[in-house]
Design a protein around this motif. Structure first.
Motif, PDB file in Angstrom:
ATOM      1  N   VAL A   8       0.852  -1.179   0.000  1.00 46.51           N
ATOM      2  CA  VAL A   8       0.000   0.000   0.000  1.00 46.51           C
ATOM      3  C   VAL A   8       0.890   1.231   0.000  1.00 46.51           C
ATOM      4  O   VAL A   8       1.864   1.296   0.740  1.00 46.51           O
ATOM      5  CB  VAL A   8      -0.904   0.020   1.262  1.00 46.51           C
ATOM      6  N   VAL A   9       0.564   2.205  -0.827  1.00 41.66           N
ATOM      7  CA  VAL A   9       1.322   3.459  -0.832  1.00 41.66           C
ATOM      8  C   VAL A   9       0.497   4.618  -0.293  1.00 41.66           C
ATOM      9  O   VAL A   9       1.035   5.666   0.015  1.00 41.66           O
ATOM     10  CB  VAL A   9       1.865   3.807  -2.237  1.00 41.66           C
ATOM     11  N   ALA A  10      -0.824   4.447  -0.177  1.00 40.80           N
ATOM     12  CA  ALA A  10      -1.683   5.515   0.354  1.00 40.80           C
ATOM     13  C   ALA A  10      -2.979   4.913   0.870  1.00 40.80           C
ATOM     14  O   ALA A  10      -3.428   3.883   0.392  1.00 40.80           O
ATOM     15  CB  ALA A  10      -1.986   6.533  -0.739  1.00 40.80           C
ATOM     16  N   VAL A  11      -3.543   5.573   1.852  1.00 39.76           N
ATOM     17  CA  VAL A  11      -4.847   5.209   2.389  1.00 39.76           C
ATOM     18  C   VAL A  11      -5.702   6.462   2.370  1.00 39.76           C
ATOM     19  O   VAL A  11      -5.267   7.523   2.807  1.00 39.76           O
ATOM     20  CB  VAL A  11      -4.739   4.668   3.825  1.00 39.76           C
ATOM     21  N   ILE A  12      -6.911   6.349   1.854  1.00 39.98           N
ATOM     22  CA  ILE A  12      -7.821   7.484   1.778  1.00 39.98           C
ATOM     23  C   ILE A  12      -9.003   7.214   2.701  1.00 39.98           C
ATOM     24  O   ILE A  12      -9.651   6.180   2.602  1.00 39.98           O
ATOM     25  CB  ILE A  12      -8.318   7.694   0.331  1.00 39.98           C
ATOM     26  N   VAL A  13      -9.241   8.163   3.589  1.00 31.79           N
ATOM     27  CA  VAL A  13     -10.369   8.082   4.506  1.00 31.79           C
ATOM     28  C   VAL A  13     -11.154   9.379   4.364  1.00 31.79           C
ATOM     29  O   VAL A  13     -10.606  10.460   4.568  1.00 31.79           O
ATOM     30  CB  VAL A  13      -9.903   7.918   5.968  1.00 31.79           C
ATOM     31  N   ALA A  53      -8.348  13.594  -2.993  1.00 28.48           N
ATOM     32  CA  ALA A  53      -7.574  12.624  -2.210  1.00 28.48           C
ATOM     33  C   ALA A  53      -6.840  11.651  -3.130  1.00 28.48           C
ATOM     34  O   ALA A  53      -5.681  11.303  -2.884  1.00 28.48           O
ATOM     35  CB  ALA A  53      -8.483  11.870  -1.252  1.00 28.48           C
ATOM     36  N   CYS A  54      -7.488  11.222  -4.186  1.00 27.23           N
ATOM     37  CA  CYS A  54      -6.843  10.319  -5.157  1.00 27.23           C
ATOM     38  C   CYS A  54      -5.669  11.007  -5.834  1.00 27.23           C
ATOM     39  O   CYS A  54      -4.605  10.403  -6.024  1.00 27.23           O
ATOM     40  CB  CYS A  54      -7.849   9.845  -6.195  1.00 27.23           C
ATOM     41  N   LEU A  55      -5.843  12.273  -6.215  1.00 28.08           N
ATOM     42  CA  LEU A  55      -4.745  13.020  -6.838  1.00 28.08           C
ATOM     43  C   LEU A  55      -3.573  13.161  -5.870  1.00 28.08           C
ATOM     44  O   LEU A  55      -2.415  12.978  -6.258  1.00 28.08           O
ATOM     45  CB  LEU A  55      -5.220  14.398  -7.303  1.00 28.08           C
ATOM     46  N   HIS A  56      -3.860  13.460  -4.610  1.00 21.50           N
ATOM     47  CA  HIS A  56      -2.791  13.543  -3.613  1.00 21.50           C
ATOM     48  C   HIS A  56      -2.070  12.200  -3.492  1.00 21.50           C
ATOM     49  O   HIS A  56      -0.836  12.158  -3.439  1.00 21.50           O
ATOM     50  CB  HIS A  56      -3.354  13.946  -2.244  1.00 21.50           C
ATOM     51  N   ALA A  57      -2.821  11.117  -3.418  1.00 24.80           N
ATOM     52  CA  ALA A  57      -2.219   9.786  -3.271  1.00 24.80           C
ATOM     53  C   ALA A  57      -1.314   9.457  -4.455  1.00 24.80           C
ATOM     54  O   ALA A  57      -0.214   8.924  -4.274  1.00 24.80           O
ATOM     55  CB  ALA A  57      -3.318   8.737  -3.130  1.00 24.80           C
ATOM     56  N   ILE A  58      -1.750   9.775  -5.650  1.00 31.59           N
ATOM     57  CA  ILE A  58      -0.962   9.468  -6.848  1.00 31.59           C
ATOM     58  C   ILE A  58       0.257  10.370  -6.952  1.00 31.59           C
ATOM     59  O   ILE A  58       1.387   9.907  -7.108  1.00 31.59           O
ATOM     60  CB  ILE A  58      -1.835   9.604  -8.116  1.00 31.59           C
ATOM     61  N   PHE A  59       0.046  11.687  -6.864  1.00 30.83           N
ATOM     62  CA  PHE A  59       1.138  12.630  -7.107  1.00 30.83           C
ATOM     63  C   PHE A  59       2.158  12.681  -5.975  1.00 30.83           C
ATOM     64  O   PHE A  59       3.297  13.084  -6.207  1.00 30.83           O
ATOM     65  CB  PHE A  59       0.585  14.025  -7.404  1.00 30.83           C
ATOM     66  N   ASN A  60       1.806  12.259  -4.776  1.00 27.58           N
ATOM     67  CA  ASN A  60       2.782  12.201  -3.697  1.00 27.58           C
ATOM     68  C   ASN A  60       3.513  10.864  -3.656  1.00 27.58           C
ATOM     69  O   ASN A  60       4.367  10.649  -2.794  1.00 27.58           O
ATOM     70  CB  ASN A  60       2.115  12.503  -2.345  1.00 27.58           C
ATOM     71  N   ASN A  61       3.181   9.989  -4.590  1.00 27.23           N
ATOM     72  CA  ASN A  61       3.841   8.681  -4.689  1.00 27.23           C
ATOM     73  C   ASN A  61       4.206   8.365  -6.138  1.00 27.23           C
ATOM     74  O   ASN A  61       4.158   7.219  -6.556  1.00 27.23           O
ATOM     75  CB  ASN A  61       2.916   7.594  -4.130  1.00 27.23           C
ATOM     76  N   ARG A  62       4.581   9.377  -6.882  1.00 24.93           N
ATOM     77  CA  ARG A  62       4.883   9.188  -8.310  1.00 24.93           C
ATOM     78  C   ARG A  62       5.973   8.151  -8.545  1.00 24.93           C
ATOM     79  O   ARG A  62       5.974   7.478  -9.563  1.00 24.93           O
ATOM     80  CB  ARG A  62       5.259  10.511  -8.967  1.00 24.93           C
ATOM     81  N   GLY A  63       6.896   8.019  -7.616  1.00 23.15           N
ATOM     82  CA  GLY A  63       7.956   7.032  -7.775  1.00 23.15           C
ATOM     83  C   GLY A  63       7.461   5.602  -7.659  1.00 23.15           C
ATOM     84  O   GLY A  63       8.074   4.674  -8.170  1.00 23.15           O
ATOM     85  N   LEU A  64       6.322   5.416  -6.986  1.00 22.78           N
ATOM     86  CA  LEU A  64       5.765   4.080  -6.777  1.00 22.78           C
ATOM     87  C   LEU A  64       4.551   3.796  -7.653  1.00 22.78           C
ATOM     88  O   LEU A  64       4.234   2.647  -7.921  1.00 22.78           O
ATOM     89  CB  LEU A  64       5.359   3.911  -5.308  1.00 22.78           C
ATOM     90  N   VAL A  65       3.867   4.856  -8.052  1.00 24.57           N
ATOM     91  CA  VAL A  65       2.652   4.725  -8.860  1.00 24.57           C
ATOM     92  C   VAL A  65       2.970   5.221 -10.267  1.00 24.57           C
ATOM     93  O   VAL A  65       3.336   6.369 -10.448  1.00 24.57           O
ATOM     94  CB  VAL A  65       1.495   5.564  -8.269  1.00 24.57           C
TER      95      VAL A  65
END
Length: 81
Positions: A8-13, A53-65
């Motif tokens: 998991v690279v991000a969790v959205i709540v 939240a999805c954009l934050h999860a993707i763009f803050n983990n660009r190296g993994l996603v």
């Protein structure tokens, strides 16, 4: 977060804030330096919290996603970077 299946690279709540003024201080722009990407939700984008939240999860983990070059997410990133 050990109960979340790995990897998991991000969790959205998403939840309604009960103490809105107090919560706003925690998510203030002053804390933006802690992440690579931050997008403020405005009244124009009201009820878009899940998408943001999805954009934050993707763009803050660009190296993994992976974001495919030339596609919509990549074009958006290049505009806001």
């Amino acid at each position: 977060l050990a109960f979340v299946p790995q990897s998991v690279v991000a969790v959205i709540v998403n939840f309604e804030r009960l103490k809105k003024d107090e919560d706003k201080q925690r998510g203030s722009a002053e804390n933006v330096s802690a992440v690579d990407y931050y997008m403020k939700q405005t009244g124009v984008l009201d009820n878009a919290c899940g998408v943001i939240a999805c954009l934050h999860a993707i763009f803050n983990n660009r190296g993994l996603v992976g974001v495919e070059p030339g596609k919509t997410l990549d074009q958006f990133w290049n505009k806001v970077e």
